[in-house]
Design an enzyme around this catalytic site. Structure first.
Site, short mmCIF file in Angstrom:
data_model
loop_
_atom_site.label_atom_id
_atom_site.label_comp_id
_atom_site.label_asym_id
_atom_site.label_seq_id
_atom_site.Cartn_x
_atom_site.Cartn_y
_atom_site.Cartn_z
N ASP A 71 26.13 -56.31 -60.29
CA ASP A 71 26.34 -55.27 -61.97
C ASP A 71 24.01 -55.90 -62.10
O ASP A 71 23.95 -56.05 -60.88
CB ASP A 71 26.33 -56.91 -62.83
CG ASP A 71 25.88 -58.58 -62.08
OD1 ASP A 71 25.45 -58.57 -61.63
OD2 ASP A 71 27.51 -59.74 -62.02
N ASP A 73 21.19 -56.58 -64.50
CA ASP A 73 20.99 -56.84 -66.14
C ASP A 73 19.81 -56.29 -66.36
O ASP A 73 18.78 -55.72 -65.23
CB ASP A 73 20.58 -58.27 -65.01
CG ASP A 73 21.26 -59.31 -65.20
OD1 ASP A 73 23.01 -59.33 -66.29
OD2 ASP A 73 21.56 -60.72 -64.25
N ASP A 151 13.52 -67.38 -59.70
CA ASP A 151 13.86 -68.16 -59.03
C ASP A 151 13.05 -68.13 -57.32
O ASP A 151 11.77 -68.71 -57.50
CB ASP A 151 14.99 -68.91 -58.82
CG ASP A 151 16.11 -68.34 -58.37
OD1 ASP A 151 15.68 -66.80 -58.85
OD2 ASP A 151 17.04 -68.32 -57.96
P1 ATP Z 1 24.17 -62.87 -57.42
O1 ATP Z 1 24.25 -61.60 -56.11
O2 ATP Z 1 24.84 -63.58 -57.45
O3 ATP Z 1 24.60 -61.76 -58.98
P2 ATP Z 1 21.68 -62.88 -58.62
O4 ATP Z 1 20.43 -63.28 -58.20
O5 ATP Z 1 21.46 -61.31 -59.89
O6 ATP Z 1 22.71 -63.07 -57.68
P3 ATP Z 1 22.21 -64.35 -61.22
O7 ATP Z 1 23.12 -65.75 -61.28
O8 ATP Z 1 23.16 -63.05 -61.14
O9 ATP Z 1 21.46 -64.35 -59.38
O10 ATP Z 1 20.94 -64.31 -62.04
C1 ATP Z 1 20.31 -63.29 -62.71
C2 ATP Z 1 18.59 -62.76 -62.05
O11 ATP Z 1 18.33 -64.00 -62.85
C3 ATP Z 1 18.02 -63.51 -60.74
O12 ATP Z 1 18.19 -62.03 -59.69
C4 ATP Z 1 16.96 -64.56 -60.79
O13 ATP Z 1 15.95 -64.17 -61.08
C5 ATP Z 1 17.39 -65.67 -62.46
N1 ATP Z 1 17.83 -66.63 -62.31
C6 ATP Z 1 18.85 -67.48 -61.95
N2 ATP Z 1 19.17 -68.53 -62.17
C7 ATP Z 1 18.00 -68.83 -62.05
C8 ATP Z 1 18.00 -70.22 -61.98
N3 ATP Z 1 18.79 -71.60 -62.02
N4 ATP Z 1 15.90 -69.92 -61.80
C9 ATP Z 1 15.14 -69.11 -62.65
N5 ATP Z 1 15.84 -67.98 -62.27
C10 ATP Z 1 17.30 -68.33 -62.45
MG MG Z 2 23.62 -61.24 -61.06
#
Ligand code: ATP
Ligand code: MG
Length: 450
Positions: A71, A73, A151
């Site tokens: 997705d 963001d 993170d």
């Molecule tokens: P996925 O492929 O599972 O979607 P993702 O890294 O995109 O991995 P998301 O949960 O969609 O995970 O989060 C989007 C973004 O928000 C992350 O890339 C990171 O920058 C930030 N983020 C998510 N969770 C945290 C956290 N617990 N602490 C700090 N930043 C976070």
């Molecule tokens: Mg994501």
């Protein structure tokens, strides 16, 4: 016009500060064609209004790794209220931090306003709990602040579809090139702020084939217990992502190695120590991984039923050994296991009802006489129960012959089916038995293992 200009000035675009590295497309290779139409529409609309807007997080990282983002963001300096006003089909969501979901057809883009530094850890003012976990974190901030509160460095890259440039504050590009997952800032402090980051480290490393940088890995074992303070619903969501990542076998192995598996599935460590339990869990995870990689649907209920099966089985057998009827023992075992679980990793009801049905079907599938096998074929959950039985056969828990019997029973016609039925607990005997024990409730279903 003046308002737009002012916005551009305060937005940081014209007055960028800090150590951002702006990396042109020629160096990173990501073309705007990789960005979904919806995300492009969102960033261009916001930019036309004078705001900053970037594709951020997992999508940029995945594109750089040559993967299809799940997705998109977007991060912006426009407030949620402004974003909401700019897109007709949008809604504000979230309590802890307000986000806007913008819809284009069936596509959804999550738009967040740059987040600032949370106020110093302070359990007195209620911004953190006594372990340092952030409870409230709803301050808007600059682009740089937004980057450093993320993170991992590879998750903190900003991509501007209009210029095709990447903004990199934390050396995320270098880490990505070196296949390294590195926490931004001091890992211990960041895990204390949000212990779920420990699970994210394990999941993202396995899913993306990155190595957790030693400093980022080091504190995990010691801080593992902090997961106990995380709300169970959040743990469940993260655990589900981990199990459905397509790399669950590797993730669970890593959780074990890092001592992170205790608080999640209370008996997982015990189960994994018994050869049969371990074989069954690992086999179920392997199958799930294969399905995810083949882009086939996966049922979380089935998966959790598998993870907790040997716990159910042990309690079931114990109940039977206590002279309870098999079905009563099974129902009690199920209630007990689900109750144990609810304090650790709350399994939502929509999944736990599937789990119960799959478990109960294991008792019913053991009955291969009379009319019941026929009735079972039209049970809407038959397929899940049967697949589960096959896994039990394959793991060595149940005789292969039962699985083969059911495979054939499904395949052949009614006449042949009748010929397959096992003698023993036929109707006449049952009726006689019933007569004899008029007042006593009898349980006809034999235990799952013949
Ligand atoms: P996925 O492929 O599972 O979607 P993702 O890294 O995109 O991995 P998301 O949960 O969609 O995970 O989060 C989007 C973004 O928000 C992350 O890339 C990171 O920058 C930030 N983020 C998510 N969770 C945290 C956290 N617990 N602490 C700090 N930043 C976070
Ligand atoms: Mg994501």
């Amino acid at each position: 016009m003046i308002r737009k200009l002012l916005r551009r000035l305060v937005s940081g675009r014209a007055t960028r500060q800090g150590p951002a590295r702006i990396v042109p497309r020629s160096q990173h290779g990501i073309s705007r064609q990789g960005i979904s139409a919806c995300a492009k529409r969102v960033t261009s609309t916001l930019q036309a209004e004078g705001y900053d807007a970037y594709v951020v997080g997992g999508a940029v990282r995945d594109l750089l790794l040559g993967r299809d983002p799940k997705d998109f963001d977007v991060a912006t300096n426009a407030t949620p209220g402004r974003v909401r006003a700019l897109f007709r089909r949008s809604r504000i969501i979230g309590r802890r931090f307000r986000l806007v979901h913008v819809l284009c057809g069936r596509d959804v883009v999550e738009v967040s306003t740059f987040r600032g530094k949370h106020v110093d850890s302070d359990s007195e003012t209620g911004t953190t709990d006594e372990h340092g976990r952030i409870l409230r974190d709803n301050v808007f901030g600059s682009r740089e602040e937004d980057a450093v509160r993320r993170d991992f460095t590879v998750n903190a890259l900003f991509y501007d579809p209009s210029t095709e440039e990447i903004v990199d504050y934390c050396d995320g590009l270098a880490d990505l090139n070196n296949r390294r997952l590195r926490m931004i800032g001091d890992p211990t402090a960041r895990y204390r702020e949000d212990p779920v980051r420990m699970l994210r480290a394990v999941r993202l490393a396995a899913k993306l084939g990155l190595e957790i940088e030693p400093g980022t890995r080091a504190p995990i074992r010691e801080l593992a217990d902090l997961l106990e303070n995380v709300p169970v619903s959040r743990l469940f969501e993260e655990m589900l992502k981990l199990l459905l990542s397509g790399q669950s076998v590797q993730c669970v192995r890593q959780l074990q190695a890092d001592g992170l598996h205790h608080g999640l599935l209370p008996m997982l460590d015990v189960i994994l120590e018994q050869p049969l339990g371990e074989r069954f869990v690992m086999l179920s995870l392997q199958r799930t991984d294969e399905r995810v990689r083949d882009q086939k649907p996966v049922s979380p209920g089935f998966l959790f039923a598998a993870l907790l099966w040997h716990e159910v089985l042990a309690a079931w057998r114990a109940g039977e050994a206590n002279d309870k009827s098999s079905m009563v023992a099974l129902f009690e075992a199920i209630d007990q296991v689900l109750a144990n679980q609810s304090g650790n990793l709350a399994i939502p009801r929509r999944f736990s009802s599937d789990m119960k049905e799959i478990w109960i079907l294991q008792a019913r599938l053991a009955n291969r006489s009379g009319r019941r096998p026929f009735a079972l074929l039209s049970n809407p959950r038959f397929r899940a129960g049967y697949d589960f039985l096959l896994l039990r056969c394959e793991s060595g828990e149940v005789d292969e012959e039962i699985g083969q019997w059911w495979e054939r029973f499904q395949r052949v016609g009614d006449e042949e089916r009748s010929g397959m039925l096992l003698p023993g607990s036929g109707g006449r005997r049952r009726r006689r038995k019933r007569k004899r024990a008029k007042t006593k409730t009898t349980e006809e279903t034999p235990p799952a293992q013949d």
